[in-house]
Design a protein around this motif. Structure first.
Motif, mmCIF file in Angstrom:
data_model
loop_
_atom_site.group_PDB
_atom_site.id
_atom_site.type_symbol
_atom_site.label_atom_id
_atom_site.label_comp_id
_atom_site.label_asym_id
_atom_site.label_seq_id
_atom_site.Cartn_x
_atom_site.Cartn_y
_atom_site.Cartn_z
ATOM 1 N N HIS A 73 0.867 -1.171 0.000
ATOM 2 C CA HIS A 73 0.000 0.000 0.000
ATOM 3 C C HIS A 73 0.904 1.221 0.000
ATOM 4 C CE1 HIS A 73 -4.020 1.603 0.278
ATOM 5 N NE2 HIS A 73 -3.660 2.454 1.210
ATOM 6 N N HIS A 74 0.679 2.163 -0.897
ATOM 7 C CA HIS A 74 1.689 3.180 -1.177
ATOM 8 C C HIS A 74 1.136 4.598 -1.069
ATOM 9 C CE1 HIS A 74 2.795 -0.616 -3.087
ATOM 10 N NE2 HIS A 74 4.027 -0.278 -2.811
ATOM 11 N N TRP A 89 -3.999 7.584 0.723
ATOM 12 C CA TRP A 89 -5.362 7.338 0.265
ATOM 13 C C TRP A 89 -5.315 6.105 -0.620
ATOM 14 C CZ3 TRP A 89 -2.209 10.395 -2.555
ATOM 15 C CH2 TRP A 89 -2.288 10.366 -3.938
ATOM 16 N N HIS A 91 -6.070 4.517 -4.115
ATOM 17 C CA HIS A 91 -6.355 4.919 -5.494
ATOM 18 C C HIS A 91 -7.559 4.152 -6.046
ATOM 19 C CE1 HIS A 91 -2.334 6.792 -5.490
ATOM 20 N NE2 HIS A 91 -1.989 5.735 -4.789
ATOM 21 N N LYS A 92 -7.581 2.842 -5.763
ATOM 22 C CA LYS A 92 -8.600 1.982 -6.388
ATOM 23 C C LYS A 92 -10.028 2.374 -6.027
ATOM 24 C CE LYS A 92 -6.347 -2.321 -7.597
ATOM 25 N NZ LYS A 92 -4.978 -1.844 -7.281
HETATM 26 C C1 LIG Z 1 -1.329 -4.112 -7.828
HETATM 27 C C2 LIG Z 1 -1.085 -3.329 -6.549
HETATM 28 O O1 LIG Z 1 -1.142 -4.165 -5.445
HETATM 29 C C3 LIG Z 1 -2.184 -2.315 -6.389
HETATM 30 O O2 LIG Z 1 -2.171 -1.454 -7.510
HETATM 31 C C4 LIG Z 1 -2.016 -1.478 -5.121
HETATM 32 C C5 LIG Z 1 -0.623 -0.908 -4.957
HETATM 33 N N1 LIG Z 1 -0.595 0.089 -3.911
HETATM 34 C C6 LIG Z 1 -1.670 0.888 -3.693
HETATM 35 N N2 LIG Z 1 -1.583 1.938 -2.881
HETATM 36 C C7 LIG Z 1 -2.626 2.776 -2.694
HETATM 37 N N3 LIG Z 1 -2.490 3.829 -1.853
HETATM 38 N N4 LIG Z 1 -3.780 2.573 -3.324
HETATM 39 C C8 LIG Z 1 -3.999 1.560 -4.179
HETATM 40 O O3 LIG Z 1 -5.087 1.431 -4.743
HETATM 41 C C9 LIG Z 1 -2.916 0.623 -4.363
HETATM 42 N N5 LIG Z 1 -3.031 -0.447 -5.126
#
Ligand SMILES: C[C@H](O)[C@H](O)[C@H]1CNC2=NC(N)=NC(=O)C2=N1
Length: 112
Positions: A73-74, A89, A91-92
């Motif tokens: 999670h980034h 936050w 993103h998805k």
């Molecule tokens: C494929 C990967 O695990 C996903 O895209 C993860 C990566 N890290 C992520 N980090 C955040 N903050 N939101 C995400 O939706 C997200 N999706």
């Protein structure tokens, strides 16, 4: 260690539930230095950390990167001389997920 910081992120997926107002009321007191910002109608958790120079700011930024990889999670990280601004936050789901609260709490533990 706060309850939040002891938890781990779940895999991010489209359609996952946004954090509820009740969850915010329950968990925000555990991360009192964090603010809720709204950008492009997306709720985000944000906090700035102060350092004495750029090297320490960058070293802290690397710790955040390690946390993000460990939790899959980034955040957004703005690294400046003497300051790091971290924004969480999901993103998805274009908003806040419990993962973001967990990662904010874990971010606080990285400050030595
Ligand atoms: C494929 C990967 O695990 C996903 O895209 C993860 C990566 N890290 C992520 N980090 C955040 N903050 N939101 C995400 O939706 C997200 N999706």
């Amino acid at each position: 260690m706060s309850k939040l910081a002891s938890l781990h992120c779940e895999a991010c997926r489209a359609g996952a539930p946004l954090v509820t107002q009740e969850e915010l009321q329950e968990f925000m007191p555990q991360i009192p230095e964090w603010c809720i910002e709204t950008r492009n109608n997306i709720l985000q958790l944000e906090r700035s950390f102060a350092f004495g120079n750029f090297v320490d700011a960058m070293a802290f930024s690397q710790k955040i990167a390690d946390l993000a990889e460990a939790e899959s999670h980034h955040p957004a990280v703005l690294t400046e001389w003497g300051k790091v601004t971290v924004t969480w936050w999901t993103h998805k789901i274009k908003g806040l997920h419990r993962n973001d609260l967990i990662c904010a709490a874990k971010t606080d533990l990285l400050v030595s």
